[in-house]
Design an enzyme around this catalytic site. Structure first.
Site, short mmCIF file in Angstrom:
data_model
loop_
_atom_site.label_atom_id
_atom_site.label_comp_id
_atom_site.label_asym_id
_atom_site.label_seq_id
_atom_site.Cartn_x
_atom_site.Cartn_y
_atom_site.Cartn_z
N ARG A 52 0.82 -1.20 0.00
CA ARG A 52 0.00 0.00 0.00
C ARG A 52 0.86 1.26 0.00
O ARG A 52 2.03 1.23 0.38
CB ARG A 52 -0.92 0.01 1.22
CG ARG A 52 -2.06 -1.00 1.16
CD ARG A 52 -2.93 -0.92 2.40
NE ARG A 52 -2.18 -1.25 3.62
CZ ARG A 52 -1.70 -0.35 4.48
NH1 ARG A 52 -1.91 0.96 4.28
NH2 ARG A 52 -1.03 -0.73 5.55
N LYS A 199 -8.23 -2.63 1.33
CA LYS A 199 -8.18 -1.75 2.49
C LYS A 199 -8.98 -0.47 2.26
O LYS A 199 -9.41 0.17 3.23
CB LYS A 199 -6.74 -1.43 2.85
CG LYS A 199 -5.98 -2.63 3.42
CD LYS A 199 -6.74 -3.26 4.60
CE LYS A 199 -5.95 -4.40 5.22
NZ LYS A 199 -6.72 -5.11 6.28
N HIS A 218 -10.19 -4.81 12.95
CA HIS A 218 -9.08 -5.40 12.22
C HIS A 218 -8.60 -6.60 13.01
O HIS A 218 -7.69 -6.51 13.83
CB HIS A 218 -7.97 -4.36 12.05
CG HIS A 218 -6.95 -4.73 11.03
ND1 HIS A 218 -5.62 -4.43 11.15
CD2 HIS A 218 -7.06 -5.37 9.85
CE1 HIS A 218 -4.96 -4.85 10.10
NE2 HIS A 218 -5.81 -5.44 9.29
N SER A 238 1.26 -7.36 12.75
CA SER A 238 2.05 -8.34 12.01
C SER A 238 3.12 -8.95 12.91
O SER A 238 3.80 -8.25 13.65
CB SER A 238 2.70 -7.65 10.80
OG SER A 238 3.48 -8.57 10.08
N LYS A 242 -1.33 -13.90 14.88
CA LYS A 242 -2.78 -13.85 14.72
C LYS A 242 -3.28 -14.92 13.74
O LYS A 242 -4.23 -15.66 14.04
CB LYS A 242 -3.19 -12.46 14.23
CG LYS A 242 -4.68 -12.27 14.03
CD LYS A 242 -4.99 -10.83 13.60
CE LYS A 242 -4.45 -10.53 12.22
NZ LYS A 242 -4.93 -9.24 11.69
N THR A 243 -2.62 -15.02 12.59
CA THR A 243 -3.05 -16.00 11.57
C THR A 243 -2.82 -17.42 12.06
O THR A 243 -3.69 -18.29 11.92
CB THR A 243 -2.27 -15.76 10.26
OG1 THR A 243 -2.54 -14.44 9.80
CG2 THR A 243 -2.70 -16.76 9.19
N ASP A 257 -9.23 -11.34 8.80
CA ASP A 257 -8.68 -10.00 8.80
C ASP A 257 -9.64 -8.87 9.17
O ASP A 257 -9.27 -7.98 9.92
CB ASP A 257 -8.08 -9.71 7.42
CG ASP A 257 -7.16 -8.51 7.41
OD1 ASP A 257 -6.40 -8.33 8.38
OD2 ASP A 257 -7.19 -7.74 6.43
N ARG A 321 2.06 -12.19 -1.79
CA ARG A 321 0.70 -12.38 -1.28
C ARG A 321 -0.08 -13.40 -2.10
O ARG A 321 0.25 -13.68 -3.25
CB ARG A 321 -0.06 -11.05 -1.34
CG ARG A 321 0.43 -9.99 -0.38
CD ARG A 321 -0.25 -10.12 0.97
NE ARG A 321 0.18 -9.13 1.93
CZ ARG A 321 -0.40 -8.97 3.10
NH1 ARG A 321 -1.44 -9.72 3.45
NH2 ARG A 321 0.04 -8.06 3.96
#
Length: 536
Positions: A52, A199, A218, A238, A242-243, A257, A321
């Site tokens: 981004r 986003k 988020h 990050s 979390k994942t 997400d 990604r």
């Protein structure tokens, strides 16, 4: 500029709308936008922009949104005149060209979903929308005609356009993401990175939903199976796990997400997943690895001569990604929704090694830590970094939050009190000392703690008195934890004096961030008393 028919103003030739996966794949290949990997996924190169461009995002200054936006930081203003000049570039370029139009929804809640239209010059961006957003058939609806579909917001995505007047207009670069909330129109130009669309939609929900008393979040979310179907939310920056932690074989994945929390419970904003794949290992992350197949889109990965993906190759970017429909995940939750969560988990990778592996937060402490959004960068990952660095992102997603952090924090408090949700701070970082001295918290032990949270064990155990520096209450015991010694971070350090010194250093960093972000003089100021005790 008309709000009604943007397509007619663009003067495009042919419109390809809501294509099937088979149809869009043919367009992608025929247009030369993708190559095929041996696993069936398509591979795209997004050019020089592989992430981004937050410094190129702007909101048009116009009432009533001008009075509601929390200006500064990631929320930059642009005048209506500059927006109009930017829009004029689109019909000039797209006139008489074919475009792809996605018409669908953000949000899986029938009550709270929003209609969105995405117009793009790229077939693969249309494919990305098919993966990540929600088509009408997901709600049992038939497809409306092009003219009868009235979007609540329209994005126009055109990476071929650059802004020749950016310096004259005092903008950051010739790339721009401009959002006009009143005209319900967003412009993305100069960048092909698909995360701008994803986003951008999330940013819209962060503006709209709080006004409806819905909390946009988020976070990842899971739902139990069988007799215990309660939902659990995982917040974290990050590197916090979390994942990994939300990929629980015993639970269904609502989403990885972006979510909302309304009067019916938790709901996913998206129809798919968008995951990092650098160094992807099938043994440690089999669900993501196996999801990369036909209909998945890989971004900026390197293929060998046999079209096999080398996930270890970050020569193009470390931010490689993949996007794929959530149905590609083995344990996806078909409803994409969940109950009101009984547990909310804030994950922090504390590289200073002073936070406990788990602490139960009061509603006020939850507000404070939500506003701060703490984690840490590990020393040695960037040139010149000699020791851990604290990093803070309010609401665990600062670049996408439009209102004051206090508005989201108040909504969080309202929800957890109303639905008796328990909030926990879980340290997935270091114990026994900081990075370089101590050791990373074993994933096995963190999973045991998460399991105790999910089962409600930690909602009903005895807790110690609050820590004198962080004011956190840790459980006296966790039945399923095989190494209870980690519960007290002080005792895991060889030197109690060094622990105290480092803990106070981190507490002061919390305060410095609170001041630097303007929280100490803003509506968040009363929350600091629920955080760490700092010293001059």
């Amino acid at each position: 500029m008309s709000k009604v028919n943007i397509l007619s103003e663009l003067g495009v030739a042919e419109v390809f709308r809501n294509l099937s996966f088979e149809q869009v794949r043919k367009h992608e290949i025929d247009n030369g936008e993708v190559v095929l990997a041996d696993n069936g996924a398509v591979v795209v190169d997004t050019g020089i922009y592989t992430g981004r461009s937050p410094k190129d995002k702007y909101f048009v200054e116009r009432e009533p949104s001008r009075s509601k936006i929390d200006w500064g930081g990631f929320n930059q203003p642009v005048s209506p005149d500059i927006f109009d000049e930017a829009f004029a570039l689109f019909p000039k370029y797209l006139g008489k060209k074919n475009v792809y139009v996605f018409d669908g929804y953000i949000g899986t809640s029938k009550r709270s979903k929003k209609k969105v239209r995405v117009i793009s010059e790229r077939a693969w961006i249309h494919h990305f929308c098919l993966n990540m957003l929600l088509t009408p058939d997901k709600f049992g609806e038939s497809y409306p005609t092009l003219d009868s579909f009235q979007p609540e917001f329209t994005w126009i995505h055109c990476p071929s356009i650059r802004n020749p007047k950016w310096q004259e207009q005092n903008l950051n670069s010739d790339v721009f993401v401009m959002i006009d909330l009143e005209r319900k129109l967003g412009l993305i130009a100069g960048t092909e990175y698909s995360g701008e669309v994803k986003k951008g939609c999330f940013t819209l929900m962060n503006y709209w939903l709080p006004e409806e008393r819905i909390l946009p979040m988020h976070c990842s979310a899971t739902r139990g199976r069988g007799p215990v179907e309660e939902s659990v939310l995982y917040f974290g920056l990050s590197g916090t796990g979390k994942t990994t932690l939300s990929a629980d074989p015993e639970r269904n994945l609502i989403g990885d997400d972006e979510h909302g929390w309304d009067n019916d419970g938790v709901f996913n904003f998206e129809g798919g997943c968008y995951a990092k794949v650098i160094n992807l290992d099938p043994s440690s992350e089999p669900d993501i690895y196996n999801a990369i197949k036909e209909n998945a889109i890989l971004e900026n990965v390197i293929l060998d001569e046999r079209k096999k993906v080398d996930y270890s190759d970050g020569s193009k970017t470390e931010n490689t990604r993949v996007s794929y429909p959530i149905e590609h995940i083995r344990n996806w939750e078909p409803s994409r929704r969940g109950t009101h969560p009984h547990a909310v988990i804030f994950l922090a990778c504390d590289a200073f090694g002073v936070l406990p592996p788990v602490a139960k937060l009061t509603p006020e402490q939850a507000m404070y830590h939500f506003v701060q959004g703490y984690s840490a960068k590990v020393a040695g990952t960037e040139r010149g970094v000699k020791e851990p660095q604290a990093t803070f992102s309010h609401c665990f997603g600062a670049p996408f939050m439009v209102h004051s952090p206090r508005i989201y924090a108040d909504l969080l408090r309202e929800k957890i009190l109303k639905h008796n949700s328990h909030v926990y701070l879980v340290n997935t970082g270091w114990t026994g000392g900081p990075y370089g001295v101590g050791q990373r918290m074993k994933l096995r032990l963190t999973r045991q703690i998460i399991s105790a949270i999910i089962s409600n064990e930690l909602a009903n155990v005895e807790y110690n008195e609050p820590d004198p520096i962080f004011q956190l209450r840790t459980p006296k015991s966790v039945k399923r934890l095989e190494d209870p010694s980690i519960l007290d971070p002080r005792s895991s350090w060889k030197s109690p004096e060094e622990y105290e010194k480092t803990a106070q250093k981190l507490a002061n960093m919390f305060h410095e961030n609170f001041v630097r972000k303007g929280f100490a003089s803003g509506p968040e100021k009363e929350l600091e008393k629920y955080g760490p005790k700092w010293k001059d």
